[in-house]
Scaffold this active site. Structure first.
Site, mmCIF file in Angstrom:
data_model
loop_
_atom_site.group_PDB
_atom_site.id
_atom_site.type_symbol
_atom_site.label_atom_id
_atom_site.label_comp_id
_atom_site.label_asym_id
_atom_site.label_seq_id
_atom_site.Cartn_x
_atom_site.Cartn_y
_atom_site.Cartn_z
ATOM 1 N N HIS A 28 137.911 -33.070 -20.832
ATOM 2 C CA HIS A 28 138.338 -34.292 -21.517
ATOM 3 C C HIS A 28 137.525 -35.522 -21.106
ATOM 4 O O HIS A 28 138.061 -36.551 -20.677
ATOM 5 C CB HIS A 28 139.846 -34.545 -21.373
ATOM 6 C CG HIS A 28 140.470 -34.027 -20.093
ATOM 7 N ND1 HIS A 28 140.237 -34.595 -18.881
ATOM 8 C CD2 HIS A 28 141.309 -32.987 -19.862
ATOM 9 C CE1 HIS A 28 140.908 -33.933 -17.949
ATOM 10 N NE2 HIS A 28 141.562 -32.953 -18.520
ATOM 11 N N HIS A 82 152.703 -27.020 -13.962
ATOM 12 C CA HIS A 82 151.997 -28.049 -14.744
ATOM 13 C C HIS A 82 151.648 -27.428 -16.095
ATOM 14 O O HIS A 82 150.998 -26.388 -16.147
ATOM 15 C CB HIS A 82 150.737 -28.472 -13.978
ATOM 16 C CG HIS A 82 149.894 -29.485 -14.676
ATOM 17 N ND1 HIS A 82 150.407 -30.405 -15.562
ATOM 18 C CD2 HIS A 82 148.558 -29.739 -14.612
ATOM 19 C CE1 HIS A 82 149.419 -31.166 -16.007
ATOM 20 N NE2 HIS A 82 148.290 -30.779 -15.458
ATOM 21 N N GLU A 84 149.735 -28.434 -18.604
ATOM 22 C CA GLU A 84 148.454 -28.658 -19.287
ATOM 23 C C GLU A 84 147.801 -27.300 -19.584
ATOM 24 O O GLU A 84 147.944 -26.340 -18.819
ATOM 25 C CB GLU A 84 147.535 -29.525 -18.413
ATOM 26 C CG GLU A 84 146.345 -30.054 -19.188
ATOM 27 C CD GLU A 84 145.488 -31.034 -18.380
ATOM 28 O OE1 GLU A 84 145.879 -31.413 -17.262
ATOM 29 O OE2 GLU A 84 144.415 -31.403 -18.899
ATOM 30 N N ASP A 86 145.038 -25.766 -19.398
ATOM 31 C CA ASP A 86 144.202 -24.964 -18.488
ATOM 32 C C ASP A 86 145.060 -24.151 -17.516
ATOM 33 O O ASP A 86 144.547 -23.265 -16.829
ATOM 34 C CB ASP A 86 143.169 -25.830 -17.738
ATOM 35 C CG ASP A 86 143.746 -27.097 -17.140
ATOM 36 O OD1 ASP A 86 144.857 -27.505 -17.534
ATOM 37 O OD2 ASP A 86 143.082 -27.693 -16.278
ATOM 38 N N HIS A 148 149.588 -35.189 -12.449
ATOM 39 C CA HIS A 148 149.124 -36.303 -13.243
ATOM 40 C C HIS A 148 149.678 -36.287 -14.668
ATOM 41 O O HIS A 148 149.196 -37.043 -15.531
ATOM 42 C CB HIS A 148 147.577 -36.314 -13.269
ATOM 43 C CG HIS A 148 146.971 -35.160 -14.061
ATOM 44 N ND1 HIS A 148 146.300 -35.374 -15.251
ATOM 45 C CD2 HIS A 148 146.963 -33.839 -13.869
ATOM 46 C CE1 HIS A 148 145.877 -34.217 -15.738
ATOM 47 N NE2 HIS A 148 146.262 -33.272 -14.912
ATOM 48 N N ASP A 167 147.767 -29.731 -9.783
ATOM 49 C CA ASP A 167 146.442 -30.371 -9.809
ATOM 50 C C ASP A 167 146.167 -31.266 -8.588
ATOM 51 O O ASP A 167 145.005 -31.607 -8.316
ATOM 52 C CB ASP A 167 146.267 -31.185 -11.097
ATOM 53 C CG ASP A 167 145.844 -30.302 -12.273
ATOM 54 O OD1 ASP A 167 145.523 -29.115 -12.043
ATOM 55 O OD2 ASP A 167 145.832 -30.793 -13.413
ATOM 56 N N TYR A 195 137.236 -35.648 -8.356
ATOM 57 C CA TYR A 195 138.438 -35.239 -9.094
ATOM 58 C C TYR A 195 139.486 -36.356 -9.043
ATOM 59 O O TYR A 195 140.073 -36.730 -10.060
ATOM 60 C CB TYR A 195 139.007 -33.940 -8.495
ATOM 61 C CG TYR A 195 140.119 -33.359 -9.326
ATOM 62 C CD1 TYR A 195 139.849 -32.446 -10.339
ATOM 63 C CD2 TYR A 195 141.437 -33.748 -9.136
ATOM 64 C CE1 TYR A 195 140.862 -31.933 -11.129
ATOM 65 C CE2 TYR A 195 142.453 -33.249 -9.918
ATOM 66 C CZ TYR A 195 142.164 -32.333 -10.911
ATOM 67 O OH TYR A 195 143.171 -31.836 -11.697
ATOM 68 N N HIS A 228 143.141 -26.032 -9.017
ATOM 69 C CA HIS A 228 141.678 -25.952 -9.212
ATOM 70 C C HIS A 228 141.006 -25.977 -7.840
ATOM 71 O O HIS A 228 141.443 -26.716 -6.955
ATOM 72 C CB HIS A 228 141.137 -27.164 -9.980
ATOM 73 C CG HIS A 228 141.630 -27.305 -11.380
ATOM 74 N ND1 HIS A 228 141.246 -26.467 -12.401
ATOM 75 C CD2 HIS A 228 142.474 -28.205 -11.940
ATOM 76 C CE1 HIS A 228 141.822 -26.854 -13.530
ATOM 77 N NE2 HIS A 228 142.579 -27.901 -13.269
#
Ligand SMILES: Cc1cc2nc3c(=O)[nH]c(=O)nc-3n(C[C@H](O)[C@H](O)[C@H](O)COP(=O)(O)O)c2cc1C
Length: 403
Positions: A28, A82, A84, A86, A148, A167, A195, A228
């Site tokens: 993004h 989370h 999101e 991914d 986040h 994250d 990050y 990650h």
């Protein structure tokens, strides 16, 4: 053929079963030149539990890693820390395949997953502070809203003193090494800072509160497992200290000069400003947005005390490269900065005024008169740029001393 993917044991009861994305170069708008990993974790409890999943195209890699230790159908619970994509992209397919007894997410996570997938899977909400028995061990949940995303939560496995931090504490770094102690410290710090600057920075006040909240739980940590990058097991205190430092956004003796140019006039001004800052003892980073990426600018601004921005005027506007980076930086909400604007123009000269306006919107304190120069800067104009650099250096020193 033999399964080429293996699960990696990270504690007595937990395995990493994620996927490595060696080729992703954009998240993004955040450039990821070193790829990333999507981390999922398998807890080999009485009730075998999967923590998070992976981006949809990596489903088979995750399943292969799970199969290296257990049949996926043995998984009883899935936790989504989370939502999101991914970390949840393959979740609906995985639920259909495994048919777990329970899928759990935070209260907002349940809503978000519904809005992402519009399917009929039942997802059970867990509240802040709730626990879940896995038979011979227990999980505890903590909401970490806006770190986040609104749905974000931490999951803690007391038996292994392990925090699944989604994250938070993560980085975009594709490696076959799974642990912090297998990667050199400078790389870890650079990637974690990049990050933080590009993803977590806008939520810094919330990060400080969350770190306090975690401290109050009395949880002890031997391992922190983010969604990650590598798993932290060697120096957990270091990454927590770094998060405190980055979130505090204290003024430092560092200036970032960011500019774009067509025929090098604004560039000459940027050089004069930078040289004056350095002469006055300020650490300087000079970034031409003709060449640099907005993510690199965010990284440099993370620990800066001054932000000085330059653009020539193009069709009554700032240059598009500057519009890009300023929009990006504004969204990341860096705090406690002083700054100024500069640039060259031919006839109408809107760019410096417009850059100053953006700095004000970003709550950057304008600490020196901006410099706007018609066409190529002469000696007098270069002197004004030098003065701008010196003034910012003096103001910065005063601010750092009063910290
Ligand atoms: C396509 C183009 C459009 C321009 N539009 C404007 C303008 O609207 N107003 C203005 O003051 N100068 C305008 N200029 C002039 C430049 O701002 C001027 O040449 C300036 O010195 C370039 O600085 P730089 O070398 O740092 O890019 C334009 C120049 C070009 C090439």
């Amino acid at each position: 053929m033999k399964n080429i993917y293996s699960a990696i044991k990270i504690t007595d009861n937990v395995y990493w079963v994620g996927a490595i994305d060696w080729t992703i170069r954009d998240f993004h708008g955040y450039t990821t030149p070193h790829g990333s990993t999507y981390n999922a974790y398998l807890i080999m409890a009485d009730q075998i539990t999967l923590i998070d999943t992976v981006k949809a195209p990596f489903k088979d890699e995750m399943l292969a890693r799970i199969k290296s230790i257990v049949e996926p159908s043995q998984i009883k619970y899935i936790i989504s820390n989370h939502s999101e994509m991914d970390h949840s992209g393959c979740l609906p397919e995985i639920i259909d395949l495994i048919k777990p007894e329970k899928v759990l997410a935070s209260v907002i996570g349940v809503k978000t997953l519904k809005e992402l997938f519009h399917d009929q899977h039942e997802i059970i909400p867990v509240k802040d502070g709730e626990t879940l028995s896995l038979g011979n061990m227990e999980l505890a949940f903590m909401e970490t809203r806006m770190i986040h995303w609104p749905d974000s939560m931490f999951t803690y496995l007391a038996k292994d003193e392990l925090l699944f931090s989604q994250d938070a504490f993560g980085m975009h770094l594709a490696t076959l090494e799974r642990f912090d102690d297998e990667i050199d410290a400078a790389t870890l710090e650079f990637e974690a800072a990049t990050y933080y600057a590009n993803i977590v920075l806008p939520y810094s006040p919330i990060v400080l509160k969350a770190l306090d909240k975690v401290a109050q739980t009395g949880w002890t940590f031997k391992v922190v497992a983010p969604d990650h990058g590598p798993v932290w097991r060697k120096d957990i205190g270091r990454i927590i200290e770094l998060y405190k430092k980055w979130a505090s956004q204290k003024t430092t003796n560092k200036a970032v000069v960011i500019y774009a140019t067509m025929w090098h006039s604004t560039e000459k001004m940027a050089s004069a400003i930078s040289e004056a800052l350095a002469e006055a003892g300020v650490k300087v980073k000079l970034l031409s947005m003709n060449e640099f990426h907005r993510s690199e600018a965010a990284y440099e601004v993370l620990d800066a005390g001054a932000l000085i921005v330059g653009s020539s005027t193009l069709n009554n506007n700032i240059l598009p490269q500057m519009a890009d980076v300023m929009t990006y930086l504004k969204g990341l909400k860096p705090a406690n900065l002083i700054g100024a604007a500069f640039g060259s123009f031919g006839w109408s000269g809107e760019s410096v005024r417009d850059l100053e306006a953006i700095l004000r919107e970003m709550k950057v304190e304008i600490a020196a008169p901006s410099v706007s120069v018609r066409n190529v800067p002469n000696e007098g104009a270069m002197q004004l740029c030098h003065e701008l650099g010196k003034t910012i250096a003096t103001q910065l020193k005063q601010k750092v001393d009063s910290n």
